[in-house]
Enzyme design. Structure first.
Site, short mmCIF file in Angstrom:
data_model
loop_
_atom_site.label_atom_id
_atom_site.label_comp_id
_atom_site.label_asym_id
_atom_site.label_seq_id
_atom_site.Cartn_x
_atom_site.Cartn_y
_atom_site.Cartn_z
N SER A 153 36.82 36.59 60.11
CA SER A 153 35.70 35.51 60.62
C SER A 153 36.21 35.11 62.01
O SER A 153 36.12 35.78 62.96
CB SER A 153 35.57 34.49 59.62
OG SER A 153 34.48 33.91 59.56
N LYS A 175 18.36 11.22 58.85
CA LYS A 175 19.92 10.72 59.27
C LYS A 175 20.85 10.93 58.18
O LYS A 175 21.99 11.27 58.37
CB LYS A 175 19.74 9.11 59.59
CG LYS A 175 21.21 8.51 60.02
CD LYS A 175 21.44 9.10 61.45
CE LYS A 175 22.98 8.68 62.03
NZ LYS A 175 23.20 9.27 63.21
#
Length: 272
Positions: A138, A192
């Site tokens: 990765s 939010k």
């Protein structure tokens, strides 16, 4: 219980380029625990240089979980720590080549591709080799692939790949309810509170975060394709799988199957 919530919050809403089994180490790294100077081939990294130096070859350890920060130890390494050592080695007149000594499952997306670009852009200044002491998965593979063409080695039992991004959301809402706790968010902006562990993940939030993961995954693919002179389709077709030894070479993810010491001696022979 408090520690479990802390780990969950640290890993929630954070894109990772990491082999999934190593997330606990990342959580510890992000809390800043036990970060000390790196060790290179069993010896402390030189404070002045921040890398080991053997026969004119700077050895920069890339070990453990990778994260956005400046610390380093045997199980976690900060991107800024690697960058400082790498740039210092480039300008050091005693250094004639640079080795990234890698054994890492990957780590944070944040900071990874900027560092990969820095390494890639430095090709041609001094020889740059990635010597895997075991595996580069990765985010670690993104860095490994940035070395010079033909200079990425992997041992027989080591691995390459995992070219993908993962994002984990932990829904603690039922656990909180079972403990008699209710969490209310007072926000400005409809999105939010998206991704907070205290509430279930909405369909709209999932779609938005998936779009972000897709964007970062595409960046990962194009970065590796550039670094390894592969097509984006070839890289994407790996589907974030991992590949041991020769299989990674066959796919163009590595150049040779060599034990770390053999790879280092080969580089010394090349340098003369």
């Amino acid at each position: 219980m408090t520690q479990m919530f802390d780990i969950a919050r640290r890993l929630s809403n954070r894109p990772l380029a990491l082999v999934r089994t190593e997330v606990d180490l990342l959580a510890a790294a992000l809390r800043g625990e036990a970060l000390a100077p790196q060790a290179v081939f069993g010896q402390p990294a030189e404070r002045e240089r921040q890398y080991g130096l053997i026969d004119g070859v700077a050895i920069i350890p890339v070990r453990g979980v990778l994260f956005q920060g400046a610390g380093g130890c045997s199980w976690a390494t900060g991107y800024d720590w690697i960058r400082r050592g790498f740039l210092a080695a480039l300008s050091d007149s005693e250094v004639r080549a640079i080795v990234l000594d890698i054994d890492s499952p990957g780590g944070e997306v944040a900071g990874c591709f900027d560092l990969a670009d820095t390494i890639h852009a430095s090709r041609g200044i001094k020889p740059i080799a990635s010597i895997l002491s075991e595996s580069a998965y990765s985010a670690a593979y993104a860095l490994a692939s940035s070395a010079d063409p033909g200079r990425l080695s992997v041992p027989r039992t080591g691995g390459t790949g995992s070219i993908g991004v993962i994002w984990m959301h932990v829904d603690w809402s039922k656990a909180l309810s079972d403990f008699g706790l209710a969490v209310s968010f007072i926000t400005y902006g409809a999105r939010k509170a998206d991704g907070h562990a205290e509430i279930p993940l909405s369909k709209e939030a999932r779609e938005r975060f998936q779009a972000d993961v897709d964007m970062m995954g595409d960046l990962f693919v194009t970065t590796v394709a550039r670094n390894r002179n592969l097509s984006a389709a070839q890289v994407r077709d790996t589907e974030a799988a991992t590949f041991l030894g020769q299989k990674g070479v066959d796919l163009g993810l590595a150049d040779a199957v060599l034990a770390p010491d053999a790879a280092f001696l080969s580089l010394l022979d090349e340098l003369g």
